[in-house]
Motif scaffolding. Sequence first.
Motif, PDB file in Angstrom:
ATOM      1  N   GLY A  90     -10.424  10.958   6.023  1.00 20.22           N
ATOM      2  CA  GLY A  90      -8.986  10.761   5.956  1.00 20.22           C
ATOM      3  C   GLY A  90      -8.644   9.342   5.558  1.00 20.22           C
ATOM      4  N   PHE A  91      -7.492   9.172   4.893  1.00 18.50           N
ATOM      5  CA  PHE A  91      -7.067   7.862   4.405  1.00 18.50           C
ATOM      6  C   PHE A  91      -5.597   7.659   4.753  1.00 18.50           C
ATOM      7  N   ALA A  92      -5.251   6.419   5.126  1.00 23.28           N
ATOM      8  CA  ALA A  92      -3.900   6.115   5.601  1.00 23.28           C
ATOM      9  C   ALA A  92      -3.270   5.000   4.783  1.00 23.28           C
ATOM     10  N   GLN A  93      -1.929   5.023   4.739  1.00 21.59           N
ATOM     11  CA  GLN A  93      -1.135   3.969   4.116  1.00 21.59           C
ATOM     12  C   GLN A  93       0.122   3.766   4.948  1.00 21.59           C
ATOM     13  N   VAL A  94       0.509   2.500   5.142  1.00 23.02           N
ATOM     14  CA  VAL A  94       1.650   2.165   5.995  1.00 23.02           C
ATOM     15  C   VAL A  94       2.882   1.941   5.129  1.00 23.02           C
ATOM     16  N   PHE A  95       4.009   2.519   5.556  1.00 25.73           N
ATOM     17  CA  PHE A  95       5.276   2.354   4.839  1.00 25.73           C
ATOM     18  C   PHE A  95       6.421   2.299   5.849  1.00 25.73           C
ATOM     19  N   PRO A  96       7.528   1.672   5.447  1.00 23.99           N
ATOM     20  CA  PRO A  96       8.661   1.553   6.376  1.00 23.99           C
ATOM     21  C   PRO A  96       9.512   2.806   6.499  1.00 23.99           C
ATOM     22  N   SER A  97       9.225   3.851   5.710  1.00 21.30           N
ATOM     23  CA  SER A  97      10.039   5.060   5.760  1.00 21.30           C
ATOM     24  C   SER A  97       9.160   6.269   5.454  1.00 21.30           C
ATOM     25  N   GLU A  98       9.739   7.459   5.602  1.00 16.99           N
ATOM     26  CA  GLU A  98       9.026   8.693   5.296  1.00 16.99           C
ATOM     27  C   GLU A  98       9.711   9.449   4.162  1.00 16.99           C
ATOM     28  N   ASN A  99      10.420   8.725   3.292  1.00 12.24           N
ATOM     29  CA  ASN A  99      11.118   9.384   2.198  1.00 12.24           C
ATOM     30  C   ASN A  99      10.153   9.762   1.079  1.00 12.24           C
ATOM     31  N   ALA A 100      10.685  10.427   0.050  1.00 11.55           N
ATOM     32  CA  ALA A 100       9.840  10.924  -1.037  1.00 11.55           C
ATOM     33  C   ALA A 100       9.159   9.793  -1.791  1.00 11.55           C
ATOM     34  N   GLU A 101       9.845   8.649  -1.949  1.00  8.41           N
ATOM     35  CA  GLU A 101       9.245   7.528  -2.675  1.00  8.41           C
ATOM     36  C   GLU A 101       8.011   6.996  -1.936  1.00  8.41           C
ATOM     37  N   CYS A 102       8.107   6.902  -0.619  1.00  9.77           N
ATOM     38  CA  CYS A 102       6.966   6.407   0.163  1.00  9.77           C
ATOM     39  C   CYS A 102       5.810   7.404   0.137  1.00  9.77           C
ATOM     40  N   VAL A 103       6.102   8.704   0.234  1.00  8.76           N
ATOM     41  CA  VAL A 103       5.044   9.713   0.199  1.00  8.76           C
ATOM     42  C   VAL A 103       4.314   9.671  -1.136  1.00  8.76           C
ATOM     43  N   CYS A 104       5.081   9.638  -2.228  1.00 12.16           N
ATOM     44  CA  CYS A 104       4.457   9.644  -3.552  1.00 12.16           C
ATOM     45  C   CYS A 104       3.663   8.360  -3.802  1.00 12.16           C
ATOM     46  N   GLN A 105       4.194   7.217  -3.347  1.00 17.47           N
ATOM     47  CA  GLN A 105       3.468   5.963  -3.533  1.00 17.47           C
ATOM     48  C   GLN A 105       2.166   5.974  -2.727  1.00 17.47           C
ATOM     49  N   ALA A 106       2.214   6.506  -1.516  1.00 13.81           N
ATOM     50  CA  ALA A 106       1.004   6.590  -0.700  1.00 13.81           C
ATOM     51  C   ALA A 106      -0.028   7.507  -1.354  1.00 13.81           C
ATOM     52  N   LEU A 107       0.405   8.666  -1.845  1.00 16.15           N
ATOM     53  CA  LEU A 107      -0.513   9.579  -2.512  1.00 16.15           C
ATOM     54  C   LEU A 107      -1.124   8.933  -3.754  1.00 16.15           C
ATOM     55  N   LYS A 108      -0.298   8.249  -4.531  1.00 13.95           N
ATOM     56  CA  LYS A 108      -0.790   7.593  -5.750  1.00 13.95           C
ATOM     57  C   LYS A 108      -1.892   6.586  -5.417  1.00 13.95           C
ATOM     58  N   GLN A 109      -1.671   5.767  -4.391  1.00 10.13           N
ATOM     59  CA  GLN A 109      -2.658   4.752  -4.026  1.00 10.13           C
ATOM     60  C   GLN A 109      -3.946   5.385  -3.491  1.00 10.13           C
ATOM     61  N   ILE A 110      -3.828   6.484  -2.757  1.00  9.98           N
ATOM     62  CA  ILE A 110      -5.023   7.165  -2.248  1.00  9.98           C
ATOM     63  C   ILE A 110      -5.773   7.844  -3.388  1.00  9.98           C
ATOM     64  N   PHE A 111      -5.035   8.497  -4.308  1.00 11.87           N
ATOM     65  CA  PHE A 111      -5.681   9.130  -5.466  1.00 11.87           C
ATOM     66  C   PHE A 111      -6.513   8.108  -6.243  1.00 11.87           C
ATOM     67  N   GLU A 112      -5.917   6.945  -6.476  1.00 13.74           N
ATOM     68  CA  GLU A 112      -6.606   5.924  -7.268  1.00 13.74           C
ATOM     69  C   GLU A 112      -7.815   5.369  -6.515  1.00 13.74           C
ATOM     70  N   TYR A 113      -7.732   5.330  -5.190  1.00 11.19           N
ATOM     71  CA  TYR A 113      -8.867   4.809  -4.420  1.00 11.19           C
ATOM     72  C   TYR A 113     -10.040   5.788  -4.431  1.00 11.19           C
ATOM     73  N   VAL A 114      -9.763   7.086  -4.203  1.00 11.22           N
ATOM     74  CA  VAL A 114     -10.855   8.063  -4.133  1.00 11.22           C
ATOM     75  C   VAL A 114     -11.280   8.515  -5.529  1.00 11.22           C
ATOM     76  N   GLY A 115     -10.476   8.214  -6.544  1.00 11.11           N
ATOM     77  CA  GLY A 115     -10.851   8.547  -7.916  1.00 11.11           C
ATOM     78  C   GLY A 115     -10.668   9.995  -8.289  1.00 11.11           C
ATOM     79  N   GLY A 116      -9.739  10.687  -7.640  1.00 10.83           N
ATOM     80  CA  GLY A 116      -9.511  12.088  -7.971  1.00 10.83           C
ATOM     81  C   GLY A 116      -8.243  12.615  -7.333  1.00 10.83           C
ATOM     82  N   ILE A 117      -7.925  13.872  -7.681  1.00 14.22           N
ATOM     83  CA  ILE A 117      -6.693  14.503  -7.206  1.00 14.22           C
ATOM     84  C   ILE A 117      -7.054  15.806  -6.495  1.00 14.22           C
ATOM     85  N   PRO A 118      -6.615  16.001  -5.256  1.00 16.61           N
ATOM     86  CA  PRO A 118      -6.912  17.250  -4.541  1.00 16.61           C
ATOM     87  C   PRO A 118      -6.381  18.460  -5.297  1.00 16.61           C
TER      88      PRO A 118
END
Length: 483
Positions: free
Chosen positions: A161-189
């Motif tokens: 599992g991978f985590a990212q901290v954000f000040p909100s739970e809106n769509a922009e924060c979710v998408c930004q967190a997913l983008k950063q995790i995708f780029e770190y693991v090098g793939g898309i679920p």
Amino acid sequence: MISMSMVYSIRQMRKRGDSISAIARQVGVSRNTVYAKLAEPDLSPQMPVKEPKEKMLDAYRPIIESWLDEDARTWRKQRHTARRIWHRLRDEYGVECCESTVRHYVRELKLQRKSLSDAYLDLVWSPGEAQADFGEADFCILGAKRRMSFFVLSFPYSNMGFAQVFPSENAECVCQALKQIFEYVGGIPSRIVFDNATGVGRRVCDKVRTTGTFTAFAAHYGFAFSFCNPNSGYEKGNVESKVRFIRNNLFVPIPRFCAIGSFNERLLGRCDELSKGHYLKGEDEKQLFMEDRIAMAGLPDAPFNVVRYVSCKADKQGKIQVDGRHHYSTDPALAGRQLIVGLGAMDVSVYTEEGEFVCRHERQYGAGPTDTTNPASQLPLLTMKLGAWKNSEVRDAMPDDLRRYLDDLDRHELGSSLKIMRGQVEQHGWEATIEAMGIALRSTGRLDGASISVAAARAEGGSIAYDEPVDLGVYDAAMRRAV
């Protein structure tokens, strides 16, 4: 009923050749009992099953269950009580029984129905599938403690599992967190299962509604997604366990940092280091995650720009208002003009209607009012770097009496006062806090948290206007009589 030792004696005496009558006399039972015990083919212990007893309300069970099924689709404050069920049975079906009988029957019926609905299925997750959810934790940012959300993406097959901290739970924060995790693991679920309460959308009955930003994000990266059924957390139990695991192992003690962006970069590597032996499969989670990676799709050629565009009109000072009470300055020359505002997870970008870039600000969150034209944004850093007080914008923007008072304080007292000020600005805004500090200083000759908090709340809400002048003399007279 006779004991098993007596049955044993009966069979032993019969085996020796004793007559039925002799056995009956010696054991003290009837001849029929002797015959019955000799004829029993199986003397194995029998399960003490409780024999079901028919209840008078069993005939009305389908009716009661239909009312309970209707309650499941109704607001929880408008559901049948046992007393209301008793009234309806009596008035609509002529059932003659006491209320306690109905109450006990309904209680047992609800317990039976609950035990069935609480049964869980063992779900199978293939490599490359993921679950997503949010958790909450306290963080110390520039010396100020804030409760923030952290997004977790877990892979049930490998339990990584991978985590990212954000000040909100809106769509922009979710998408930004997913983008950063995708780029770190090098793939898309291949598929992501979301909680029904995340900011990207939700499932209502059989309909799924998502935000425009998230829909475009999912189309860009090409992953499938679904939402859990409401109140069905077991459908994503892996990520819920991972939320607790990451909070306990990475956020205790409270993390301290200056910038969320750099902290998130380090956080991905720290999540990777939490790998351990899989709790069921016996293999290392990192080895299993290799199978997850193989099953993932590759990253697209161009990354997705996580932004939501809205249109705002600048006021007379050239400011725009976004997300409630958050004001951002632009160019005074743009006063009264319609502007394009790009809302990212962490920043706000302002453009003219022709698409010309104007400025960029850090995005503000929370219920308290903010304004980029005031120096409040410097307060968190200033509480850590008190040596910059004399040349800070915070000092320069203060009224003369407040500035002189704070100038005369020693380093410890100055730090305490600025921390009080920082907390009140976050809650009530800069203007209300400055006004409250002035009131507290004139009234008590010092700055304390309680006085400033009360005055700031009053200043933010505005003064109370009475239709007629208020005469407090009656209270003075009453107090003199009491004395």
